[in-house]
Enzyme design. Structure first.
Site, short mmCIF file in Angstrom:
data_model
loop_
_atom_site.label_atom_id
_atom_site.label_comp_id
_atom_site.label_asym_id
_atom_site.label_seq_id
_atom_site.Cartn_x
_atom_site.Cartn_y
_atom_site.Cartn_z
N CYS A 17 -12.09 -30.50 -8.90
CA CYS A 17 -11.47 -31.80 -9.15
C CYS A 17 -10.78 -31.82 -10.51
O CYS A 17 -10.01 -30.93 -10.83
CB CYS A 17 -12.52 -32.90 -9.00
SG CYS A 17 -11.86 -34.58 -8.96
N LYS B 274 -20.14 -27.80 -10.51
CA LYS B 274 -19.23 -28.56 -11.34
C LYS B 274 -19.92 -29.01 -12.63
O LYS B 274 -21.01 -29.57 -12.60
CB LYS B 274 -18.70 -29.77 -10.57
CG LYS B 274 -17.61 -30.54 -11.31
CD LYS B 274 -17.10 -31.71 -10.49
CE LYS B 274 -15.99 -32.44 -11.24
NZ LYS B 274 -15.53 -33.64 -10.51
N GLU C 188 -12.61 -29.11 -2.28
CA GLU C 188 -13.86 -29.69 -2.75
C GLU C 188 -14.59 -30.39 -1.59
O GLU C 188 -13.97 -31.11 -0.81
CB GLU C 188 -13.55 -30.71 -3.85
CG GLU C 188 -14.73 -31.51 -4.35
CD GLU C 188 -14.31 -32.62 -5.30
OE1 GLU C 188 -15.20 -33.21 -5.94
OE2 GLU C 188 -13.09 -32.91 -5.40
#
Length: 469
Positions: free
Chosen positions: A338, A288, A227
């Site tokens: 994440c 995301k 990430e």
């Protein structure tokens, strides 16, 4: 948990039961995600006292779900009755579901994760982590009934039910699909120190150099960075850097997934993964969807709290759900960023169409926010659970660890040493077909579990009213 049920059954009042349940959950959750203290204090600059209070406040707020469940359980439970165990399991499941879904949800450390290597593991592909959580709660409650019941018949019935539930995984066929080709992969772990990661003169330059070299040098079919491995927007990259990536993967037989922020002040920013491969007009992109409160978006009325910290990239825009897979060498690759791998119901939207369902799952993360080991181990355990639920291999590319390859059986086949810069190489076996869990959750989400648990509680309420004088 069996001890908790025993304590609840011995409580003198519903309020006492709720208070005991709240204290139990407060202790459990505070320890489970104590690593949040590190992100807020060490890297966010929040004072130690306020960081501790923030962890306790979060745990205490989430514990209210379980306090309510314990209060209702005391009201409905009949002493030393097997039916009480079923009621407790249903209420516990409702609390777990509420914690994992409401107010963005934070189901980290749910009871079901204990069964990644437990006796209920074979059921994961049928009823998922939350279903296993409810079943584990039922078995724990039955243990409490057996321990406290004076009647031999009650103990025998509870023992038979418990044995039957433990034997259930052995009677069901395996919830598995079929092999779908192999793919060689390289997972990059740059180990950029968190305190330097967003510093232009140190961490950013180090990351640009290390990841640039590794993306050029490795020869696997797919190379994956963590990430925000490149912690700047594409237009902020050094001259020629972005073009070099497009040229590198614009021909030949290699592809790459690279984590970096995208967007602009006018359009908003996204925490994204960009995919480079030969033959595409423009890079593939995943944004995301499930953002971290306070870290990636600011909840209403909490701007004052985030202003106390100094965490960069603190206000992102949300990506769509679902988003297209990255298709490469016959594999359909679904990305998450994440803690998105915590939300199986959101990942399941990729499985609503069996013909287009992912064959490989990928998660890119930066767990450097959370210190040494506990968050890393928990994050890997979550990925193993998702692998079992969907019968898919799971690839974890992280900044500091644990970078790992998990097969469709939930087994870690390759892992990188934490806190080292390394390129982890391996071959992953893609999978196709739908597990029973993937099939029903892809169509209905978690509603079936909500429905079953609520139905049990409703029947218990009606039964109790019928027996009241």
């Amino acid at each position: 948990m069996a001890t908790l049920v025993t304590v609840l059954m011995r409580s003198g009042t519903a309020r006492q039961a709720a208070w005991r349940g709240w204290l139990f959950t407060l202790a459990w959750l505070s320890v489970t995600f104590a690593w949040l203290f590190i992100s807020m204090h060490t890297y966010g600059g929040l004072s130690a006292v306020l960081a501790v209070l923030a962890v306790l406040a979060l745990a205490g707020a989430l514990a209210i779900y379980y306090a309510a469940a314990c209060w209702i359980f005391w009201m409905l439970a009949q002493k030393n009755r097997v039916s009480s165990a079923i009621v407790f399991a249903s209420l516990w499941l409702l609390a777990e579901l509420a914690r994992g879904q409401w107010l963005t949800g934070f189901g980290w450390g749910a009871v079901g994760y204990s069964q990644v290597d437990g006796p209920l593991q074979p059921l994961v592909g049928w009823i998922g982590m939350y279903g296993v959580s409810g079943l584990a709660a039922a078995i724990a409650a039955l243990l409490a009934v057996v321990w406290s019941a004076p009647a031999v018949k009650v103990k025998m019935l509870a023992g038979v039910l418990m044995l039957g539930w433990l034997m259930l995984p052995l009677t069901l066929p395996a919830a598995k699909g079929a092999d779908w080709g192999e793919l060689s992969v390289t997972l990059l772990q740059g180990n950029i120190a968190q305190e330097e990661k967003f510093e232009p003169a140190t961490g950013v330059l180090k990351a640009l150099r290390w990841y640039g070299e590794q993306l050029q040098a490795n020869r696997s079919a797919l190379i994956i960075t963590p990430e925000t491995a490149l912690a700047v927007l594409p237009e902020q990259l050094p001259d020629g850097y972005w073009q070099a990536l497009q040229t590198r993967f614009g021909q030949g037989n290699q592809a790459a997934l690279v984590g970096l922020p995208l967007g602009s002040y006018e359009q908003g920013y996204t925490n994204s993964v960009v995919g480079f491969k030969p033959g595409q007009a423009s890079p593939w992109r995943y944004d995301k969807h499930h953002l971290v409160p306070f870290g990636e978006f600011i909840p209403p009325m909490f701007r004052w709290f985030t202003d106390l910290m100094h965490i960069p990239l603190g206000d992102f825009s949300r990506g769509a759900l679902p988003q297209p897979t990255f298709d490469w060498q016959g594999q359909r690759i679904a990305a998450t960023v994440c803690y998105e791998n915590l939300y199986s119901n959101e990942l399941a939207t990729q499985f609503s169409d069996a013909a287009k369902s992912p064959t490989i799952l990928v998660n890119v993360s930066n767990l450097g926010w959370f210190g040494e080991h506990l968050a890393m181990d928990q994050h890997l355990q979550i990925a193993r659970m998702r692998a079992l639920e969907f019968d898919r291999p799971f690839l974890l590319a992280t900044n500091t660890g644990q970078t790992a390859i998990v097969n469709h059986l939930g087994q870690v086949t390759h892992t990188a040493l934490a806190h080292t810069a390394v390129a982890l190489q391996g071959v992953v076996q893609g999978r196709t077909g739908l597990t029973p869990y993937a099939r029903w959750i892809g169509q209905f989400g978690l509603l079936p579990l909500w429905g079953v648990a609520l139905a049990v509680v409703l029947v218990s309420v009606l039964t109790r009213r019928r027996h009241l004088p």
